[in-house]
Design an enzyme around this catalytic site. Sequence first.
Site, short mmCIF file in Angstrom:
data_model
loop_
_atom_site.label_atom_id
_atom_site.label_comp_id
_atom_site.label_asym_id
_atom_site.label_seq_id
_atom_site.Cartn_x
_atom_site.Cartn_y
_atom_site.Cartn_z
CG ASP A 88 42.48 42.36 47.03
OD1 ASP A 88 43.58 42.65 47.55
OD2 ASP A 88 41.83 41.36 47.36
CB CYS A 97 39.39 43.29 52.82
SG CYS A 97 38.44 44.62 53.56
N PRO A 98 40.38 41.49 55.21
CG PRO A 98 42.68 41.18 55.46
CD PRO A 98 41.62 41.36 54.43
CD GLU A 140 31.41 39.70 65.98
OE1 GLU A 140 30.84 40.15 64.98
OE2 GLU A 140 31.99 38.59 66.01
CB SER A 157 34.83 40.90 56.41
OG SER A 157 36.20 40.69 56.59
CB ILE A 193 35.27 34.76 51.53
CG1 ILE A 193 35.66 33.66 52.53
CG2 ILE A 193 33.79 35.10 51.67
CD1 ILE A 193 35.61 34.07 53.99
CG HIS A 225 30.98 35.96 63.56
ND1 HIS A 225 31.91 36.90 63.93
CD2 HIS A 225 31.59 35.20 62.63
CE1 HIS A 225 33.03 36.69 63.26
NE2 HIS A 225 32.86 35.66 62.46
P1 NAD Z 1 41.74 35.91 52.16
O1 NAD Z 1 43.00 36.16 52.90
O2 NAD Z 1 41.67 34.75 51.21
O3 NAD Z 1 41.34 37.23 51.33
C1 NAD Z 1 41.42 38.53 51.86
C2 NAD Z 1 41.60 39.49 50.69
O4 NAD Z 1 41.58 40.82 51.19
C3 NAD Z 1 42.96 39.31 49.96
O5 NAD Z 1 42.75 39.23 48.57
C4 NAD Z 1 43.73 40.57 50.34
O6 NAD Z 1 44.61 41.00 49.31
C5 NAD Z 1 42.59 41.55 50.54
N1 NAD Z 1 43.00 42.73 51.31
C6 NAD Z 1 43.96 42.82 52.28
N2 NAD Z 1 44.05 44.09 52.71
C7 NAD Z 1 43.13 44.80 52.00
C8 NAD Z 1 42.75 46.16 51.99
N3 NAD Z 1 43.34 47.06 52.79
N4 NAD Z 1 41.78 46.56 51.14
C9 NAD Z 1 41.18 45.67 50.30
N5 NAD Z 1 41.50 44.36 50.25
C10 NAD Z 1 42.46 43.94 51.11
O7 NAD Z 1 40.60 35.81 53.26
P2 NAD Z 1 39.19 35.10 53.14
O8 NAD Z 1 39.30 33.67 53.53
O9 NAD Z 1 38.58 35.46 51.84
O10 NAD Z 1 38.42 35.82 54.35
C11 NAD Z 1 38.10 37.20 54.31
C12 NAD Z 1 37.65 37.65 55.69
O11 NAD Z 1 36.40 37.02 55.99
C13 NAD Z 1 38.57 37.20 56.84
O12 NAD Z 1 39.60 38.15 57.06
C14 NAD Z 1 37.66 37.10 58.02
O13 NAD Z 1 37.72 38.31 58.74
C15 NAD Z 1 36.26 36.98 57.41
N6 NAD Z 1 35.58 35.72 57.75
C16 NAD Z 1 34.34 35.78 58.30
C17 NAD Z 1 33.64 34.62 58.61
C18 NAD Z 1 32.24 34.65 59.18
O14 NAD Z 1 31.74 33.62 59.68
N7 NAD Z 1 31.54 35.76 59.15
C19 NAD Z 1 34.25 33.38 58.37
C20 NAD Z 1 35.52 33.34 57.79
C21 NAD Z 1 36.19 34.52 57.48
#
Ligand code: NAD
Length: 328
Positions: free
Chosen positions: A173, A201-202, A259, A229, A154, A291
Amino acid sequence: MNLAFFDTKNYDKPPFERVSKDKNINIKFFDSKLNYDTAPLACGFDGICVFVNDTIDKSVIERLCEYKVRFIALRCSGYNNVDLKYTEGKIAVFNVPSYSPYAVAEHAMAMLLTSVRRTHKAYLRTKDFNFSLNGLVGFDLYGKTAGVIGTGKIGRAFIDICKGFSMNVIAYDKYPIENSDIDYVSLDELYKRSDIISFHCPLTEETYHMLDKSSIEKLKRTAIIINTSRGPLIESKALLKAIKERKIGGACLDVYEEESDIFFEDYSGHIVEDDTLARLITMPNVLVTSHQAYLTTEALNNIAKTTIENILSFEKTGKCPNELHCLK
Ligand code: NAD
């Protein structure tokens, strides 16, 4: 194969019914969220399908095991609501690692544009034949610096969108992508330099409240925060205080720390008990969506397709490519 589907909304059913047709999977759709009290609904089912605000903690996992439920199919990517360590060796857990990073990244940009160009206010005004422009002055995104935290699927989609607006993009990251063209900086530098900060990030123990009172002090007073996120990345009380004290420019929140009992439900006509959320919503420079970032037709179809494939693969081979394991 019998599947108990928790926290069902009307938009969940059609794609799942379509994809599971002729696959020998009987889905029972429950409106209730999964928690300790509702876990008995899972009794007699082979597996359960859950979403972001279902609770899969130790007590729920114990109940599921007691009922001989064999798998937990998450119909989302994040799994911070599952005690993964406790599921290990007891019950299989799989997720949908990617369904449409574009849906979330595009929503982040939609919120940003709404916030900086006040289109939400203009929409309401012109509906009432009020064509005044007072209070609608925005700012250009062109040339501004976007700080992206988390450069996964994302985050990278959001970077591409920002570049399309000719913004300067910097990123942080914990695990930067090697040999990429992403301009990585330290988290402190990102906080200091960014006009816009978007969290991708997660939620982990480490990222919990990563934007708190002390990190807010490092931001530009005009910075706009976007969180699509997970809510607990931001300490919401500290955010509210910063907004009240004019320490930041604004916030676009698709997720909120508390939430789980509020989002996805209709509370119009009710008194919402959460004072922090209620006060944030009253702020002219705070935009809240419920969300919703993932909610596109493409994403819903992909979620249903991958979830059903996960289940079929597990049934057939006892394995699933998207099975989650605790790394600790
Ligand atoms: P992804 O796993 O592809 O990417 C997550 C990135 O965060 C990775 O590059 C990882 O290295 C990095 N990361 C991990 N720990 C970190 C830290 N401590 N500091 C900085 N970066 C760190 O995940 P994604 O598919 O890109 O999704 C990201 C987040 O979006 C998910 O974890 C989820 O919580 C959220 N999300 C929200 C919705 C929504 O509807 N609002 C939908 C899908 C996902």
